[in-house]
Design an enzyme around this catalytic site. Sequence first.
Site, short mmCIF file in Angstrom:
data_model
loop_
_atom_site.label_atom_id
_atom_site.label_comp_id
_atom_site.label_asym_id
_atom_site.label_seq_id
_atom_site.Cartn_x
_atom_site.Cartn_y
_atom_site.Cartn_z
N LYS A 1 0.87 -1.18 0.00
CA LYS A 1 0.00 0.00 0.00
C LYS A 1 0.91 1.23 0.00
O LYS A 1 1.59 1.49 0.98
CB LYS A 1 -0.92 0.01 1.22
CG LYS A 1 -1.93 1.15 1.21
CD LYS A 1 -2.80 1.11 2.45
CE LYS A 1 -3.93 2.14 2.34
NZ LYS A 1 -3.46 3.51 2.14
N PHE B 1 -1.86 0.75 -10.65
CA PHE B 1 -2.40 -0.50 -10.12
C PHE B 1 -3.74 -0.93 -10.71
O PHE B 1 -4.22 -2.02 -10.40
CB PHE B 1 -2.50 -0.49 -8.59
CG PHE B 1 -3.19 0.69 -7.97
CD1 PHE B 1 -4.54 0.91 -8.14
CD2 PHE B 1 -2.47 1.59 -7.20
CE1 PHE B 1 -5.17 1.99 -7.55
CE2 PHE B 1 -3.09 2.67 -6.61
CZ PHE B 1 -4.44 2.87 -6.77
N ARG C 1 -17.05 0.92 -2.80
CA ARG C 1 -16.28 0.26 -1.75
C ARG C 1 -16.79 -1.17 -1.60
O ARG C 1 -17.97 -1.38 -1.34
CB ARG C 1 -16.41 1.03 -0.43
CG ARG C 1 -15.43 0.59 0.65
CD ARG C 1 -15.62 1.42 1.91
NE ARG C 1 -15.36 2.84 1.67
CZ ARG C 1 -14.17 3.40 1.66
NH1 ARG C 1 -13.10 2.66 1.86
NH2 ARG C 1 -14.04 4.70 1.45
N LYS D 1 -7.67 -3.53 2.37
CA LYS D 1 -6.43 -2.97 2.90
C LYS D 1 -6.12 -3.62 4.24
O LYS D 1 -7.01 -3.88 5.04
CB LYS D 1 -6.53 -1.45 3.03
CG LYS D 1 -7.65 -0.95 3.93
CD LYS D 1 -7.72 0.57 3.92
CE LYS D 1 -8.91 1.06 4.75
NZ LYS D 1 -9.00 2.55 4.74
#
Length: 271
Positions: free
Chosen positions: A40, A112, A182, A188
């Site tokens: 990340k 990404f 989302r 994450k």
Amino acid sequence: MASLALMRASPVFSASRPPLMLANPYRKGIPLSDYWVSEKYDGVRGYWNGHRLLTRGGEEIHAPEWFTRGWPSQPLDGELWAGRGRFEFAVSAVRRDKPDDAAWRQISFMLFDLPGSEEVFDRRQLLLIELAAALKQPWMKVVPQHRVADHAALARMLDALEKQGGEGLMLHRGGSLYRAERNDDLLKFKPQDDAEARVVAHLPGKGKYQGMLGALLVETLEGVRFKLGSGLSDALRRNPPEIGSIVTYRYRGRHAGGIPRFATYLRIRGD
């Protein structure tokens, strides 16, 4: 290349607020065999809409002309990153109305995803590699993706990355389409959870903070309000984030009413 030509013919999204895929927190028990894992990156989210580079809020990023020269009309999703521990540098460079060429030479676009593609992520990774190879720009880099066997291996990866100054890990479901919402296709995994909230008021300080900010009253996206005072420096207490600005905070779980436990101010969101 034929596939690159097809990518350039893909539709371009609106240049207002970018339609981004957002991550949920990782939870133990997720079937890790379905996911790719990557670092990340602690930078500024960058969205190329085919014509302009935008923040996640839809504001234009004034990059030097050479930085985006030759980029395709295909939307690109990535992180404008200056290296581990250099978040503030990246924000400073990206937020300038007039780009600082020397600063931008230290910025990488960590690519990404391909928001306009109708392929699953397994395939989008290959298209990203092909795109970067065709452009031959050293500042555009495809984020390396890895497989992990189980939660223990994932935890070891996070621990090793944290010791190197990394922020955390991202998990991307290989069979997923790009959905601008989302969801669990993107996760994450960090040593501590973090979230964002909008500043709604400045609460006055007492005692040694008399005449300065005591705490920020903030509101989460879910409408939960709470005081955020831990983690504020004296400089921030004298010159606090503006009302209406978005701040990031860290926390460890939530109370029954949704208020985060042990919330600590981290920074103003840079994008």
